[in-house]
Write a protein that holds these residues in place. Sequence first.
Motif, PDB file in Angstrom:
ATOM      1  N   TYR A   1      52.709  91.649  75.615  1.00  0.00           N
ATOM      2  CA  TYR A   1      54.002  91.900  74.498  1.00  0.00           C
ATOM      3  C   TYR A   1      54.982  92.737  75.220  1.00  0.00           C
ATOM      4  CZ  TYR A   1      50.338  91.502  70.677  1.00  0.00           C
ATOM      5  OH  TYR A   1      49.627  91.669  69.657  1.00  0.00           O
TER       6      TYR A   1
ATOM      7  N   ASP B   1      58.458  89.548  73.990  1.00  0.00           N
ATOM      8  CA  ASP B   1      58.845  90.387  72.894  1.00  0.00           C
ATOM      9  C   ASP B   1      60.180  89.987  73.945  1.00  0.00           C
ATOM     10  OD1 ASP B   1      56.600  90.892  71.683  1.00  0.00           O
ATOM     11  OD2 ASP B   1      56.731  92.325  71.332  1.00  0.00           O
TER      12      ASP B   1
ATOM     13  N   SER C   1      55.251  91.378  65.867  1.00  0.00           N
ATOM     14  CA  SER C   1      55.126  92.578  66.001  1.00  0.00           C
ATOM     15  C   SER C   1      56.085  93.442  65.349  1.00  0.00           C
ATOM     16  CB  SER C   1      55.460  93.613  67.430  1.00  0.00           C
ATOM     17  OG  SER C   1      55.497  94.808  67.375  1.00  0.00           O
TER      18      SER C   1
END
Length: 254
Positions: A74, A78, A99
Motif C-alpha cells: 500500500y 498508493d 483504500s
Amino acid sequence: MIRAKTILKKSVRLFRESKSFFVFKPFLMLCQFYWFFNQLNELKKSGDNTNFNNIEYYPCLFDNINYTPLEPTYFFQDSWAAKHLFDIKPSHHYDIGSSAKTMGILSQFIPITMIDIRPIELELPNLYFKKGSILELPFADNSLETLSSLCVVEHIGLGRYGDSIDAFGSEKAIVELKRVLKVGGVILFSVPIDSENKIYFNAHRAFTRDYILALFSDFEILDEKYHYGLKMYDEYDPQKGFGTGLYMLKKRSN
C-alpha cells in the motif's frame, strides 16, 4: 491481580484488532507485559505530575521497535497512484473499492467518488460515496474519465468480503471496469502478480503479466511498475515470485 487481568484482556483484544505484523505468541506477550509493568513503575517513580492524576491502562506492547513498520504494497501503490492523479488532474475521479484512507487524502486535492459494497461511515468534504458492486457499477457505458481500483479485483468471487463465490469473479470485475471507462480514459489498476496464475483461497488471486495484459488487450499501457519485497521495479520478473503489479492503462477506441 484484578487490575492485571483487566489489562491483559484489553491488550489481547487490542492486539487481535490491530494490523500487527507479529504472529500471536503467548511467551512474547508475557515478555512484553513484563516490559509494560516496568515502564509503568518507571513512570510513577519519575515524578508526581499533578496535571495527570488519572491513569487509564492502554497497553501498546509491540510498538517499541527500532524501525517504522510499513505495509510496503500500500505504501508503494498508493504513492504511485497519487503521483499519476496529480499529473492527470481529472475534474472528478472515481474509485472502486480501494483504500478509503488513501482516497480520503487524495479527495482534498481532487473530488473523488468511491464505490464499495461496504458503506463508509465517515464524511469528508470532496469525498463522495455510492454503495455498489464492482460487478454491477452504477455508471453508464463509456462515461468516466479516470478510474482506480487498487488491490481489489483479486478478491472478487472468493467470499472474503461477503461476496458470492465465482470462479470468474476477477475477470467479470475487469469487464465491468472497462465498460464504464470512456474511450481515452485512464484506469489506475493493481493486483498481486506471481510466476503463474494462482488462487490463495480465500484471500486473493495472483496473476501473470501476460494474463493481465490479455484481459486489457484493448488498452494502451502508459505505465507499469512491480513491487517485490521492499523495492519497486520497472519490469515484471516471474523469478521473484509473488509481488504486486501496478498498471496505468488508457482505453483505446474499438
